[in-house]
Design a protein around this motif. Structure first.
Motif, PDB file in Angstrom:
ATOM      1  N   LEU A 306       0.823  -1.208   0.000  1.00  0.00           N
ATOM      2  CA  LEU A 306       0.000   0.000   0.000  1.00  0.00           C
ATOM      3  C   LEU A 306       0.854   1.254   0.000  1.00  0.00           C
ATOM      4  N   ILE A 307       1.925   1.256   0.803  1.00  0.00           N
ATOM      5  CA  ILE A 307       2.827   2.418   0.835  1.00  0.00           C
ATOM      6  C   ILE A 307       3.468   2.633  -0.527  1.00  0.00           C
ATOM      7  N   GLN A 308       3.931   1.546  -1.147  1.00  0.00           N
ATOM      8  CA  GLN A 308       4.557   1.672  -2.462  1.00  0.00           C
ATOM      9  C   GLN A 308       3.578   2.193  -3.500  1.00  0.00           C
ATOM     10  N   MET A 309       2.323   1.770  -3.441  1.00  0.00           N
ATOM     11  CA  MET A 309       1.335   2.245  -4.400  1.00  0.00           C
ATOM     12  C   MET A 309       1.020   3.717  -4.183  1.00  0.00           C
ATOM     13  N   LYS A 310       0.940   4.120  -2.919  1.00  0.00           N
ATOM     14  CA  LYS A 310       0.650   5.529  -2.633  1.00  0.00           C
ATOM     15  C   LYS A 310       1.806   6.430  -3.034  1.00  0.00           C
ATOM     16  N   VAL A 311       3.026   5.961  -2.805  1.00  0.00           N
ATOM     17  CA  VAL A 311       4.208   6.774  -3.131  1.00  0.00           C
ATOM     18  C   VAL A 311       4.487   6.767  -4.626  1.00  0.00           C
ATOM     19  N   ASP A 313       2.430   5.686  -7.348  1.00  0.00           N
ATOM     20  CA  ASP A 313       1.383   5.937  -8.336  1.00  0.00           C
ATOM     21  C   ASP A 313       0.898   7.367  -8.204  1.00  0.00           C
ATOM     22  N   LYS A 314       1.345   8.245  -9.101  1.00  0.00           N
ATOM     23  CA  LYS A 314       0.977   9.666  -9.060  1.00  0.00           C
ATOM     24  C   LYS A 314       0.058  10.043 -10.216  1.00  0.00           C
ATOM     25  N   ALA A 317      -6.314  11.809 -10.749  1.00  0.00           N
ATOM     26  CA  ALA A 317      -7.573  11.147 -10.450  1.00  0.00           C
ATOM     27  C   ALA A 317      -8.601  11.420 -11.556  1.00  0.00           C
TER      28      ALA A 317
END
Length: 317
Positions: A306-311, A313-314, A317
């Motif tokens: 989850l952390i890797q996806m939040k950091v 994936d920019k 939206a």
């Protein structure tokens, strides 16, 4: 404009904005049911083979006892509380994170560099080089572990080569010392999985917009600037994917710890999954405590992904 005309206009607008509901035709309903008929068996198997055992494992983690003589723990979270005081588990967690922090970045950087080099249209024998680098991940784990154990034995090829080059005076005990045992595991992981990740990057490079690369070169960008500012940003989704998969695999690492070092010396190269296996099948079976460890691994995998996806994936939206 009169009141009547306003009312009439409003009514027409409301009717125009309302979308009529149409029931599905028999052919559409048949296609819908056909799609569900194909999905349901696979969904049922996934539920039966994955989610039901996960739920049973969670219930098992709330129990205590040896072998099949299990009872609910008092308190229910006793196994999870025990993890904090288990020095061996904390050591295996430390070992696992050492492998994760050291090996994964080196592996992904090497895979990215190799993919760019092997994607050069001027390179000859590209198929041979790509196959040679990818081949280790297709080799049997037991086979490559035996080869590594032989290479790094006290009288193995590595010690003989280093002594012939006068880099060491006496054989190094690679598999029986903490630092060198961890080094051998990291080296084995790099050898086995770098080519696997390289293939993902090669696939991503095939779909790049080459007009952007040509534009960068026309603007006078160097090879490094083209790589860092043009190629890497376009490969970001693939880098994120490989980072998540590599993190997931390293946190569940078992094979190298078991086959190369047996977790030694004194648990200093053992991983969490290796410790879980010992608790379940080698020592007096403690399935409740082992299940608690498995859920800790699951939570670590989920949180880090989850952390890797939040950091990483920019996307907008």
């Amino acid at each position: 404009m009169t009141t009547a005309s306003l009312t009439a206009g409003t009514g027409r607008t409301a009717k125009a904005g309302k979308r009529p509901t149409q029931s599905m035709t028999p052919s559409e309903r048949r296609r819908n049911l056909t799609g569900w008929a194909f999905l349901l068996p696979a969904a049922g198997l996934i539920l039966l083979m994955s989610f039901v055992p996960m739920f049973q494992a969670f219930l098992l983690s709330l129990k205590t006892g040896r072998g099949t003589r299990l009872r609910l723990a008092d308190p229910l979270w006793m196994n999870y509380q025990r993890l904090v005081d288990d020095e061996i588990f904390m050591l295996t967690m430390k070992n696992t994170f050492i492998y994760l922090i050291v090996q994964v970045p080196i592996m992904l950087v090497l895979a990215l560099i190799l993919s760019v080099l092997l994607n050069d249209p001027r390179l000859r024998f590209k198929g041979f080089w790509r196959t040679s680098i990818f081949l280790p991940c297709a080799v049997s784990l037991v086979s490559y572990s035996l080869v590594f154990r032989t290479l790094f034995a006290n009288d193995g090829f590595v010690n003989d080569a280093l002594m012939w080059l006068n880099l060491i005076d006496a054989p190094v005990h690679w598999l029986s010392e903490t630092g060198t045992a961890r080094f051998v595991i990291i080296l084995g992981l790099l050898w086995r999985w770098t080519g696997y990740n390289m293939v993902f990057y090669l696939a991503g490079l095939q779909n790049l917009d080459h007009a952007t690369i040509e534009a960068a070169r026309i603007d006078g960008a160097s090879s490094w600037q083209t790589f860092w500012y043009v190629i890497v940003p376009q490969l970001k989704p693939m880098i994120l994917l490989t980072a998540i998969m590599s993190t997931n695999g390293t946190l569940q690492l078992f094979d190298e710890s078991w086959n190369l070092t047996r977790g030694g010396p004194s648990y200093t190269s053992m991983t969490m999954s290796h410790y879980l296996y010992e608790l379940s099948f080698l020592k007096s079976p403690n399935f409740g405590y082992a299940s608690a460890i498995s859920y800790v691994i699951l939570m670590l995998v989920a949180v880090l992904a989850l952390i890797q996806m939040k950091v990483g994936d920019k996307r907008d939206a």
